[in-house]
Scaffold this active site. Structure first.
Site, PDB file in Angstrom:
ATOM      1  N   GLY A  51      16.123  24.066  74.669  1.00  0.00           N
ATOM      2  CA  GLY A  51      16.239  24.159  73.221  1.00  0.00           C
ATOM      3  C   GLY A  51      16.108  25.584  72.725  1.00  0.00           C
ATOM      4  CG  PHE A  52      15.601  27.978  68.410  1.00  0.00           C
ATOM      5  CD1 PHE A  52      16.228  29.182  68.631  1.00  0.00           C
ATOM      6  CD2 PHE A  52      14.658  27.889  67.400  1.00  0.00           C
ATOM      7  CE1 PHE A  52      15.926  30.295  67.845  1.00  0.00           C
ATOM      8  CE2 PHE A  52      14.354  28.978  66.614  1.00  0.00           C
ATOM      9  CZ  PHE A  52      14.974  30.184  66.843  1.00  0.00           C
ATOM     10  CB  THR A  76      10.496  10.898  70.734  1.00  0.00           C
ATOM     11  OG1 THR A  76      11.542   9.942  70.937  1.00  0.00           O
ATOM     12  CG2 THR A  76      10.726  12.102  71.637  1.00  0.00           C
ATOM     13  CE1 TYR A  80       7.850  17.043  64.474  1.00  0.00           C
ATOM     14  CE2 TYR A  80       7.699  18.500  62.577  1.00  0.00           C
ATOM     15  CZ  TYR A  80       7.814  18.313  63.942  1.00  0.00           C
ATOM     16  OH  TYR A  80       7.887  19.413  64.761  1.00  0.00           O
ATOM     17  CG  LEU A 136       8.078  24.561  73.793  1.00  0.00           C
ATOM     18  CD1 LEU A 136       8.980  25.618  74.400  1.00  0.00           C
ATOM     19  CD2 LEU A 136       7.615  24.989  72.418  1.00  0.00           C
ATOM     20  CE  LYS A 163       4.379  18.384  67.355  1.00  0.00           C
ATOM     21  NZ  LYS A 163       4.903  18.295  68.755  1.00  0.00           N
ATOM     22  CG  ASP A 216      16.041  19.916  77.067  1.00  0.00           C
ATOM     23  OD1 ASP A 216      16.741  19.016  76.567  1.00  0.00           O
ATOM     24  OD2 ASP A 216      15.534  20.837  76.401  1.00  0.00           O
ATOM     25  CG  ASN A 217      16.704  14.317  76.237  1.00  0.00           C
ATOM     26  OD1 ASN A 217      16.901  15.337  75.584  1.00  0.00           O
ATOM     27  ND2 ASN A 217      16.261  13.201  75.687  1.00  0.00           N
ATOM     28  N   GLY A 262      18.813  20.052  72.985  1.00  0.00           N
ATOM     29  CA  GLY A 262      18.891  21.274  73.766  1.00  0.00           C
ATOM     30  C   GLY A 262      20.300  21.424  74.332  1.00  0.00           C
TER      31      GLY A 262
END
Length: 354
Positions: free
Chosen positions: A14-15, A99, A153, A80, A157, A35-36, A40
């Site tokens: 990802g970023f 997730t 969200y 991440l 978190k 990563d899936n 990403g």
């Protein structure tokens, strides 16, 4: 950092993740990325793939067996991987919520089982609607109703952070939590509501810059290279164990002012068009008037300060937008992570900019 350490970076395509991977490899570390590739992008790892110390694994943090196997091979984990971006959270709140919580639980449990330290990426969304000046790590969380998807969200978190803190206090797991405030830069997609790349692309195209609400929301933007520098300073720093750190910029600006500056800096003929929150996200959306990080704790421990001004952040976004418009993909420049053409929006889960 220990030269022989191997890092598992979840969401490493990802970023932020891909830039961190480049930084770790440049510093001589070994890196395994999980990563899936749902948000990403494989091309983000083009530079990393040139290193013999790099390995990519296509898979999900929800796959407990895979996470366990990879964690067993590594010395530390940088977690991440997450469903991120306001637009994505609003459109797929249940998938995002599950997730973010289950993925973190899986990673932390595996790290504890194999004696790995964990750096957990969290977010300024933790603070919710708290707009009372510069927010320190112990500032109050002020959230709206649980029925409003926006706050799912922040809640997820927060649960992630609680898990990390409890594993640290009760089971001795080495943990460090970082809260990102509006990280921007090369490789960031505008697909999920990221304002700087979206404005840059609109300005370069000569399209109206769409400002959500009245544009009075105030934010600070941090170049991804500065975010990675902070992460590298915290990783393997014993004094960071069990602690939480804000990572964010220092130059505050309203979204409306950002749009005007982007137009001027790009030399664009674009105009600014206001879009109501209902039009952008549907009924019931809530936003924060101000989000300003207090990074004193990070600065005092590491000496870190942002090295890129807001003007430089915008210049990088404009340059990338022009390159994408022209269809060019330049190689990485010294000190500046490479720029790649973005993939089309896809399913959630991979990485975040918080």
């Amino acid at each position: 950092m220990n030269d022989r350490m191997t890092y598992l970076v979840t969401g490493g395509a990802g970023f932020i993740g891909s830039h961190l991977v480049d930084g770790l490899l440049t510093a001589g570390r070994r890196v395994v990325v999980l990563d899936n590739l749902s948000t990403g992008r494989a091309e983000n790892l083009a530079t990393a793939r040139k290193h013999s110390a790099f390995r990519f694994v296509h898979g999900s943090v929800l796959d407990a067996t895979l996470v366990d196997a990879l964690t067993r091979e590594c010395d530390a984990v940088v977690h991440l991987a997450a469903a991120v971006g306001v637009k994505l959270i609003i459109e797929q709140p249940l998938t995002s919520f599950i997730t973010n919580i289950r993925g973190t639980e899986t990673v932390i449990d595996a790290a504890h089982r194999h004696g790995c330290g964990v750096l957990l990426a969290s977010t300024s969304e933790i603070y919710g609607k708290n707009s009372h000046g510069a927010l320190g790590e112990m500032a109050d969380r002020i959230l709206g109703s649980p029925s409003v998807a926006r706050w799912s969200y922040s809640t997820a978190k927060a649960v992630d952070e609680v898990l990390a803190n409890l594993y640290h206090r009760e089971r001795g797991l080495k943990t460090t939590i970082v809260r990102f405030f509006n990280v921007v830069g090369p490789r960031q997609s505008p697909a999920y509501g990221m304002v700087v790349p979206r404005f840059a692309r609109q300005a370069v195209a000569g399209s109206p810059l769409t400002v959500h609400g009245a544009g009075r929301q105030r934010r600070c933007f941090l170049h991804v290279a500065d975010a990675v520098a902070a992460l590298l300073l915290l990783l393997d720093n014993p004094a960071a164990d069990g602690e939480t750190f804000n990572i964010g910029g220092e130059e505050e600006i309203s979204v409306g002012e950002l749009a005007e500056r982007m137009i001027a800096q790009a030399g664009s003929a674009s105009t600014v068009r206001q879009l109501s929150y209902d039009e952008a996200y549907g009924p019931g959306f809530e936003d924060m008037e101000r989000r300003l990080p207090d990074t004193t704790k990070l600065r005092e421990l590491t000496g870190w300060r942002p090295q890129h001004s807001l003007a430089e952040v915008m210049a990088a976004a404009i340059a990338e937008a022009r390159e994408q418009q022209d269809g060019t993909e330049p190689a990485d420049a010294p000190g500046v992570p490479g720029r790649r053409r973005p993939a089309a929006p896809s399913a959630p889960v991979a990485e975040d900019s918080r």
